[in-house]
Design an enzyme around this catalytic site. Structure first.
Site, PDB file in Angstrom:
ATOM      1  N   ARG A  84       0.829  -1.205   0.000  1.00  0.00           N
ATOM      2  CA  ARG A  84       0.000   0.000   0.000  1.00  0.00           C
ATOM      3  C   ARG A  84       0.864   1.257   0.000  1.00  0.00           C
ATOM      4  NH1 ARG A  84      -4.635   2.228   4.094  1.00  0.00           N
ATOM      5  NH2 ARG A  84      -4.545   4.339   3.295  1.00  0.00           N
ATOM      6  N   ARG A  93      -6.286   2.754  -3.549  1.00  0.00           N
ATOM      7  CA  ARG A  93      -5.351   2.010  -2.715  1.00  0.00           C
ATOM      8  C   ARG A  93      -5.434   0.512  -2.999  1.00  0.00           C
ATOM      9  NH1 ARG A  93      -7.783   4.186   1.930  1.00  0.00           N
ATOM     10  NH2 ARG A  93      -7.428   6.176   0.966  1.00  0.00           N
ATOM     11  N   ASP A  96      -6.936  -1.521   2.122  1.00  0.00           N
ATOM     12  CA  ASP A  96      -7.231  -0.663   3.258  1.00  0.00           C
ATOM     13  C   ASP A  96      -7.921  -1.553   4.284  1.00  0.00           C
ATOM     14  OD1 ASP A  96      -7.517   1.696   4.674  1.00  0.00           O
ATOM     15  OD2 ASP A  96      -9.377   2.268   3.648  1.00  0.00           O
ATOM     16  N   ASP A  98      -9.571  -1.490   8.089  1.00  0.00           N
ATOM     17  CA  ASP A  98     -10.039  -0.612   9.164  1.00  0.00           C
ATOM     18  C   ASP A  98     -10.666  -1.431  10.283  1.00  0.00           C
ATOM     19  OD1 ASP A  98      -9.444   1.833   7.881  1.00  0.00           O
ATOM     20  OD2 ASP A  98     -11.343   1.789   6.781  1.00  0.00           O
TER      21      ASP A  98
END
Ligand code: ROI
Length: 168
Positions: A84, A93, A96, A98
């Site tokens: 990344r 990207r 990702d 989260d």
């Protein structure tokens, strides 16, 4: 003590379905962690700048003994190892990851806010979350289905794996 943790995954570069699969394998291999559930993959229109490819998104459920901050570091290492590179704010990207929910905890530190601040308005998080955790109440935000009903529009469709034969 172990916690149940929901992770959001997103990618719109460099074979998104492969990026999500690799990240799920890496999550399952984390120390003191089990991958309990994963949603289907969903294709979604980008939120933010529109001049970027569509995303692929998913949500998974982990059970882990890692602290929230240790887990955050582990997620950042997975992102780094998948190459990344941050190109621009809210931009494209490779991967990702989260932390959406960490048990029922509310966490507010400079590095980490849980529940994830923007999840209540993100179709690409709410739909996969509702798939694996129907009826889930997000602390301070409400029930996942109620949040979905409050979205003006959704731009998320389950992704059909058979479409991918030529991209695998
Ligand atoms: N849009 C979609 N559809 N999916 C994402 O994972 C995603 N991630 C982001 C931004 C750029 C805000 N938009 C997104 O970080």
């Amino acid at each position: 003590m172990s916690e149940r943790v929901y992770i959001g995954l997103g990618s719109n570069l460099d074979h998104p379905e492969r990026q999500l699969s690799e990240a799920l394998q890496a999550l399952a291999a984390l120390p003191a962690t089990r991958l309990l559930q994963q949603s289907h993959f969903y294709a979604s229109k980008p939120q933010g700048p529109q001049d970027q490819p569509d995303f692929m998104n998913a949500v998974c459920l982990l059970e882990t003994d890692l602290s929230a901050h240790a887990l955050l570091q582990a997620l950042q290492q997975i992102e780094q190892s998948q190459g990344r590179v941050k190109k621009r704010h809210w931009g494209e990207r490779c991967i990702d990851l989260d932390i959406l929910l960490y048990g029922d905890q509310s966490i507010q530190t400079p590095e980490l806010t849980v529940p994830h601040k923007e999840m209540a308005t993100r179709d690409f998080v709410l739909l996969p979350l509702a798939e694996i955790s129907p009826g889930r109440v997000i602390p301070g935000m409400g029930r996942v289905e109620t949040l979905i009903a409050q979205l003006e529009q959704t731009f998320v469709v389950p992704w059909v794996a058979s479409n991918s034969n030529h991209t695998a």
